[in-house]
Design a protein around this motif. Sequence first.
Motif, PDB file in Angstrom:
ATOM      1  N   LEU A 231       0.832  -1.213   0.000  1.00 51.09           N
ATOM      2  CA  LEU A 231       0.000   0.000   0.000  1.00 51.09           C
ATOM      3  C   LEU A 231       0.861   1.256   0.000  1.00 51.09           C
ATOM      4  N   ARG A 232       1.994   1.219   0.664  1.00 50.76           N
ATOM      5  CA  ARG A 232       2.916   2.365   0.621  1.00 50.76           C
ATOM      6  C   ARG A 232       3.517   2.516  -0.778  1.00 50.76           C
ATOM      7  N   ASP A 233       3.994   1.407  -1.332  1.00 48.73           N
ATOM      8  CA  ASP A 233       4.693   1.477  -2.619  1.00 48.73           C
ATOM      9  C   ASP A 233       3.763   1.845  -3.762  1.00 48.73           C
ATOM     10  N   VAL A 234       2.540   1.293  -3.754  1.00 46.00           N
ATOM     11  CA  VAL A 234       1.636   1.472  -4.891  1.00 46.00           C
ATOM     12  C   VAL A 234       0.739   2.694  -4.731  1.00 46.00           C
ATOM     13  N   PHE A 235       0.185   2.892  -3.540  1.00 41.41           N
ATOM     14  CA  PHE A 235      -0.790   3.966  -3.326  1.00 41.41           C
ATOM     15  C   PHE A 235      -0.246   5.148  -2.536  1.00 41.41           C
ATOM     16  N   ASP A 236       0.929   5.000  -1.946  1.00 40.54           N
ATOM     17  CA  ASP A 236       1.497   6.053  -1.100  1.00 40.54           C
ATOM     18  C   ASP A 236       0.579   6.374   0.075  1.00 40.54           C
ATOM     19  N   ILE A 237       0.047   5.339   0.713  1.00 42.77           N
ATOM     20  CA  ILE A 237      -0.842   5.566   1.847  1.00 42.77           C
ATOM     21  C   ILE A 237      -0.463   4.681   3.023  1.00 42.77           C
ATOM     22  N   GLU A 238      -0.908   5.119   4.199  1.00 48.11           N
ATOM     23  CA  GLU A 238      -0.872   4.311   5.411  1.00 48.11           C
ATOM     24  C   GLU A 238      -2.319   3.977   5.762  1.00 48.11           C
ATOM     25  N   VAL A 254      -3.844   8.025   5.954  1.00 50.39           N
ATOM     26  CA  VAL A 254      -3.030   9.202   5.617  1.00 50.39           C
ATOM     27  C   VAL A 254      -2.085   8.846   4.476  1.00 50.39           C
ATOM     28  N   ARG A 255      -1.550   9.882   3.861  1.00 46.47           N
ATOM     29  CA  ARG A 255      -0.494   9.694   2.881  1.00 46.47           C
ATOM     30  C   ARG A 255       0.779   9.216   3.579  1.00 46.47           C
ATOM     31  N   SER A 256       1.516   8.361   2.905  1.00 45.29           N
ATOM     32  CA  SER A 256       2.793   7.923   3.451  1.00 45.29           C
ATOM     33  C   SER A 256       3.790   9.076   3.396  1.00 45.29           C
ATOM     34  N   PRO A 257       4.636   9.185   4.404  1.00 44.45           N
ATOM     35  CA  PRO A 257       5.705  10.191   4.324  1.00 44.45           C
ATOM     36  C   PRO A 257       6.709   9.785   3.257  1.00 44.45           C
ATOM     37  N   LEU A 258       6.963  10.676   2.327  1.00 46.84           N
ATOM     38  CA  LEU A 258       7.864  10.358   1.218  1.00 46.84           C
ATOM     39  C   LEU A 258       9.163  11.157   1.382  1.00 46.84           C
ATOM     40  N   PRO A 259      10.271  10.477   1.499  1.00 48.43           N
ATOM     41  CA  PRO A 259      11.521  11.179   1.759  1.00 48.43           C
ATOM     42  C   PRO A 259      12.100  11.903   0.556  1.00 48.43           C
ATOM     43  N   HIS A 260      11.667  11.500  -0.685  1.00 44.24           N
ATOM     44  CA  HIS A 260      12.354  12.043  -1.849  1.00 44.24           C
ATOM     45  C   HIS A 260      11.485  12.927  -2.729  1.00 44.24           C
ATOM     46  N   ALA A 261      10.286  12.463  -3.067  1.00 47.09           N
ATOM     47  CA  ALA A 261       9.476  13.203  -4.034  1.00 47.09           C
ATOM     48  C   ALA A 261       8.013  12.974  -3.758  1.00 47.09           C
TER      49      ALA A 261
END
Length: 268
Positions: A231-238, A254-261
């Motif tokens: 779910l983090r990798d595909v949807f960027d969610i928690e 919630v949206r996953s915290p993304l360190p890069h973009a």
Amino acid sequence: MRIVGQTLTVRYGSRKVLDRVGLAIEPGELLGLVGPNGAGKTTLLRALAGLTPPDAGRVLADGHDLAAMPAETRARRVACLFQAPMAGWPLLAEEIVALGRLPHRHPFGRLAQADHAAIERAMGATDTLHLRGRRDTALSAGERMRVLLARALAVEAEILLADEPIAALDPGQALDAMALLRRLARGGTGVVVVLHDLTLAARFCDRIVVLDRGCVAAEGAPAVALTDAVLRDVFDIEVVRGHADGDAYLVPWVRSPLPHAPPMERRR
């Protein structure tokens, strides 16, 4: 009937929409197809129905090439529900559902008793009998979606491919529709349903395939396919997980915290 898509690749111009996707539709199974917008879900459904010829790979129906099956036979054995505009002319809801019986009739032939019975069953199952005399132009988006689902059910096919059948439904109707699809599968029909509601997908589907950028990112039972990592990798969610009435559930939170973009940049 068992349908197997083998290494399906579909291109729209220079863009590869599906990239060597393999998928099996088993009798008696409710299969959920999930993924972000543009992941290739509708294209995959159309390829499995024989409506979009793949650029590579093939679709087998009980071991035989689906493309070689006569169109009339395929229409009787595989029912489809896709997102569609209004008919363009004022058909009655019952007339729309009756279109599902076309594969069983002679051209311009009248409805037989078996056709009327199938229409009645389909409209009863989708709670649309009270809409039978309502014109397409007078239906709400949710009412129209239920009528289109009834049309697909009226085919009484061995396989049902449904593209976002709960998109316009209120929460209660969405629950009813998913319960109906599960009952249909329990009766022996192979059902594939495209969903954006991960909560309902996890609750009702026997198996889930996650598509991302035209590839299968995960596949298996809901607990296997919808892991936190997927779910983090595909949807960027928690998600929040829990149990109710003995069943596990998940709720996008919630949206996953993304360190890069940000998400949209990361998928380019």
